[in-house]
Design a protein around this motif. Sequence first.
Motif, PDB file in Angstrom:
ATOM      1  N   MET A   1      18.942  -8.786 -13.212  1.00 34.10           N
ATOM      2  CA  MET A   1      18.718  -8.419 -14.586  1.00 34.10           C
ATOM      3  C   MET A   1      17.739  -7.248 -14.631  1.00 34.10           C
ATOM      4  O   MET A   1      16.788  -7.201 -13.869  1.00 34.10           O
ATOM      5  CB  MET A   1      18.143  -9.643 -15.329  1.00 34.10           C
ATOM      6  CG  MET A   1      17.825  -9.390 -16.758  1.00 34.10           C
ATOM      7  SD  MET A   1      17.055 -10.788 -17.622  1.00 34.10           S
ATOM      8  CE  MET A   1      18.308 -12.005 -17.532  1.00 34.10           C
ATOM      9  N   PHE A   2      18.010  -6.321 -15.514  1.00 34.01           N
ATOM     10  CA  PHE A   2      17.106  -5.198 -15.681  1.00 34.01           C
ATOM     11  C   PHE A   2      15.793  -5.666 -16.310  1.00 34.01           C
ATOM     12  O   PHE A   2      15.753  -6.672 -17.011  1.00 34.01           O
ATOM     13  CB  PHE A   2      17.744  -4.123 -16.566  1.00 34.01           C
ATOM     14  CG  PHE A   2      18.898  -3.428 -15.907  1.00 34.01           C
ATOM     15  CD1 PHE A   2      18.688  -2.563 -14.850  1.00 34.01           C
ATOM     16  CD2 PHE A   2      20.188  -3.634 -16.350  1.00 34.01           C
ATOM     17  CE1 PHE A   2      19.740  -1.919 -14.243  1.00 34.01           C
ATOM     18  CE2 PHE A   2      21.256  -2.999 -15.747  1.00 34.01           C
ATOM     19  CZ  PHE A   2      21.025  -2.141 -14.692  1.00 34.01           C
ATOM     20  N   VAL A   3      14.739  -4.917 -16.066  1.00 33.99           N
ATOM     21  CA  VAL A   3      13.420  -5.263 -16.580  1.00 33.99           C
ATOM     22  C   VAL A   3      13.439  -5.270 -18.109  1.00 33.99           C
ATOM     23  O   VAL A   3      12.842  -6.151 -18.736  1.00 33.99           O
ATOM     24  CB  VAL A   3      12.356  -4.290 -16.032  1.00 33.99           C
ATOM     25  CG1 VAL A   3      11.028  -4.493 -16.716  1.00 33.99           C
ATOM     26  CG2 VAL A   3      12.210  -4.458 -14.532  1.00 33.99           C
TER      27      VAL A   3
ATOM     28  N   MET B   1       0.938 -12.488 -17.755  1.00 33.57           N
ATOM     29  CA  MET B   1       1.061 -13.197 -16.479  1.00 33.57           C
ATOM     30  C   MET B   1       2.450 -13.820 -16.331  1.00 33.57           C
ATOM     31  O   MET B   1       3.043 -13.787 -15.256  1.00 33.57           O
ATOM     32  CB  MET B   1      -0.011 -14.288 -16.371  1.00 33.57           C
ATOM     33  CG  MET B   1      -1.419 -13.744 -16.299  1.00 33.57           C
ATOM     34  SD  MET B   1      -1.685 -12.677 -14.884  1.00 33.57           S
ATOM     35  CE  MET B   1      -1.748 -13.875 -13.606  1.00 33.57           C
ATOM     36  N   GLU B   2       2.975 -14.367 -17.418  1.00 28.23           N
ATOM     37  CA  GLU B   2       4.318 -14.949 -17.387  1.00 28.23           C
ATOM     38  C   GLU B   2       5.359 -13.872 -17.068  1.00 28.23           C
ATOM     39  O   GLU B   2       6.277 -14.097 -16.283  1.00 28.23           O
ATOM     40  CB  GLU B   2       4.619 -15.605 -18.734  1.00 28.23           C
ATOM     41  CG  GLU B   2       5.950 -16.314 -18.787  1.00 28.23           C
ATOM     42  CD  GLU B   2       6.203 -16.966 -20.133  1.00 28.23           C
ATOM     43  OE1 GLU B   2       7.295 -17.541 -20.286  1.00 28.23           O
ATOM     44  OE2 GLU B   2       5.340 -16.898 -21.030  1.00 28.23           O
ATOM     45  N   PHE B   3       5.192 -12.707 -17.671  1.00 25.13           N
ATOM     46  CA  PHE B   3       6.108 -11.595 -17.416  1.00 25.13           C
ATOM     47  C   PHE B   3       6.046 -11.170 -15.946  1.00 25.13           C
ATOM     48  O   PHE B   3       7.071 -10.999 -15.296  1.00 25.13           O
ATOM     49  CB  PHE B   3       5.762 -10.421 -18.334  1.00 25.13           C
ATOM     50  CG  PHE B   3       6.534  -9.168 -18.064  1.00 25.13           C
ATOM     51  CD1 PHE B   3       7.892  -9.097 -18.350  1.00 25.13           C
ATOM     52  CD2 PHE B   3       5.921  -8.061 -17.521  1.00 25.13           C
ATOM     53  CE1 PHE B   3       8.613  -7.945 -18.100  1.00 25.13           C
ATOM     54  CE2 PHE B   3       6.632  -6.897 -17.271  1.00 25.13           C
ATOM     55  CZ  PHE B   3       7.979  -6.845 -17.561  1.00 25.13           C
ATOM     56  N   LEU B   4       4.843 -11.021 -15.413  1.00 29.95           N
ATOM     57  CA  LEU B   4       4.689 -10.578 -14.025  1.00 29.95           C
ATOM     58  C   LEU B   4       5.209 -11.615 -13.032  1.00 29.95           C
ATOM     59  O   LEU B   4       5.791 -11.263 -12.008  1.00 29.95           O
ATOM     60  CB  LEU B   4       3.220 -10.264 -13.736  1.00 29.95           C
ATOM     61  CG  LEU B   4       2.657  -9.016 -14.404  1.00 29.95           C
ATOM     62  CD1 LEU B   4       1.161  -8.923 -14.171  1.00 29.95           C
ATOM     63  CD2 LEU B   4       3.366  -7.775 -13.901  1.00 29.95           C
ATOM     64  N   GLN B   5       5.019 -12.887 -13.326  1.00 30.59           N
ATOM     65  CA  GLN B   5       5.477 -13.930 -12.412  1.00 30.59           C
ATOM     66  C   GLN B   5       6.998 -14.044 -12.377  1.00 30.59           C
ATOM     67  O   GLN B   5       7.565 -14.461 -11.373  1.00 30.59           O
ATOM     68  CB  GLN B   5       4.870 -15.276 -12.795  1.00 30.59           C
ATOM     69  CG  GLN B   5       3.409 -15.377 -12.470  1.00 30.59           C
ATOM     70  CD  GLN B   5       2.796 -16.682 -12.956  1.00 30.59           C
ATOM     71  OE1 GLN B   5       3.394 -17.401 -13.740  1.00 30.59           O
ATOM     72  NE2 GLN B   5       1.602 -16.970 -12.474  1.00 30.59           N
ATOM     73  N   GLY B   6       7.656 -13.668 -13.461  1.00 33.68           N
ATOM     74  CA  GLY B   6       9.109 -13.766 -13.516  1.00 33.68           C
ATOM     75  C   GLY B   6       9.837 -12.581 -12.906  1.00 33.68           C
ATOM     76  O   GLY B   6      11.057 -12.589 -12.807  1.00 33.68           O
ATOM     77  N   LEU B   7       9.091 -11.565 -12.480  1.00 30.61           N
ATOM     78  CA  LEU B   7       9.727 -10.372 -11.908  1.00 30.61           C
ATOM     79  C   LEU B   7      10.215 -10.633 -10.494  1.00 30.61           C
ATOM     80  O   LEU B   7       9.726 -11.532  -9.806  1.00 30.61           O
ATOM     81  CB  LEU B   7       8.728  -9.209 -11.891  1.00 30.61           C
ATOM     82  CG  LEU B   7       8.340  -8.624 -13.242  1.00 30.61           C
ATOM     83  CD1 LEU B   7       7.246  -7.586 -13.064  1.00 30.61           C
ATOM     84  CD2 LEU B   7       9.540  -8.003 -13.928  1.00 30.61           C
ATOM     85  N   HIS B   8      11.144  -9.816 -10.060  1.00 31.42           N
ATOM     86  CA  HIS B   8      11.676  -9.873  -8.698  1.00 31.42           C
ATOM     87  C   HIS B   8      10.581  -9.492  -7.706  1.00 31.42           C
ATOM     88  O   HIS B   8       9.620  -8.800  -8.046  1.00 31.42           O
ATOM     89  CB  HIS B   8      12.860  -8.901  -8.589  1.00 31.42           C
ATOM     90  CG  HIS B   8      13.656  -9.061  -7.342  1.00 31.42           C
ATOM     91  ND1 HIS B   8      13.344  -8.394  -6.188  1.00 31.42           N
ATOM     92  CD2 HIS B   8      14.737  -9.831  -7.057  1.00 31.42           C
ATOM     93  CE1 HIS B   8      14.205  -8.725  -5.250  1.00 31.42           C
ATOM     94  NE2 HIS B   8      15.054  -9.602  -5.753  1.00 31.42           N
ATOM     95  N   ASP B   9      10.731  -9.947  -6.466  1.00 31.10           N
ATOM     96  CA  ASP B   9       9.732  -9.679  -5.427  1.00 31.10           C
ATOM     97  C   ASP B   9       9.538  -8.186  -5.152  1.00 31.10           C
ATOM     98  O   ASP B   9       8.485  -7.783  -4.662  1.00 31.10           O
ATOM     99  CB  ASP B   9      10.114 -10.385  -4.136  1.00 31.10           C
ATOM    100  CG  ASP B   9       9.956 -11.893  -4.238  1.00 31.10           C
ATOM    101  OD1 ASP B   9       9.231 -12.343  -5.146  1.00 31.10           O
ATOM    102  OD2 ASP B   9      10.561 -12.607  -3.421  1.00 31.10           O
TER     103      ASP B   9
END
Length: 131
Positions: A1-3, A44-52
């Motif tokens: 999914m795109f950012v 923080m929720e946004f950053l944690q859900g991002l791809h590695d």
Amino acid sequence: MFVSSYFTQLKSLWDELSSIVCVTPCICGNAKSSIDKQNQDCAMEFLQGLHDRFSAIGSQILLMEPFPSIQCIHNLVRQEEKQQEINIRTTPNIDSAAFQAFKPPSRPSGKRQRPFCEHCNKHGHTLATCY
């Protein structure tokens, strides 16, 4: 999914949650710290859900002082996504060409193929002559 689509989905959930849980303004300034904490939790929720693959930019964002807004974080991650797309497009795919150059021939030339029997899995005869 795109950012962008990921952020849009999260933002709609956050907006829905904020419409249910209202922070009432007060004179003591407690509401501002509560809103700042809520914004930091969203970030923080946004950053944690991002791809590695975004871990480097996520680490840099966490070290920023003062902590940036969620919109600023979204913009930084989108810039990183665009940069990664550019790097992927400009990297030539040399491996496939190298493998094709060194591909061994599928059949030895000049040598006659021995018959193979699919019934007994042996060379030297075919299924029609298998005993």
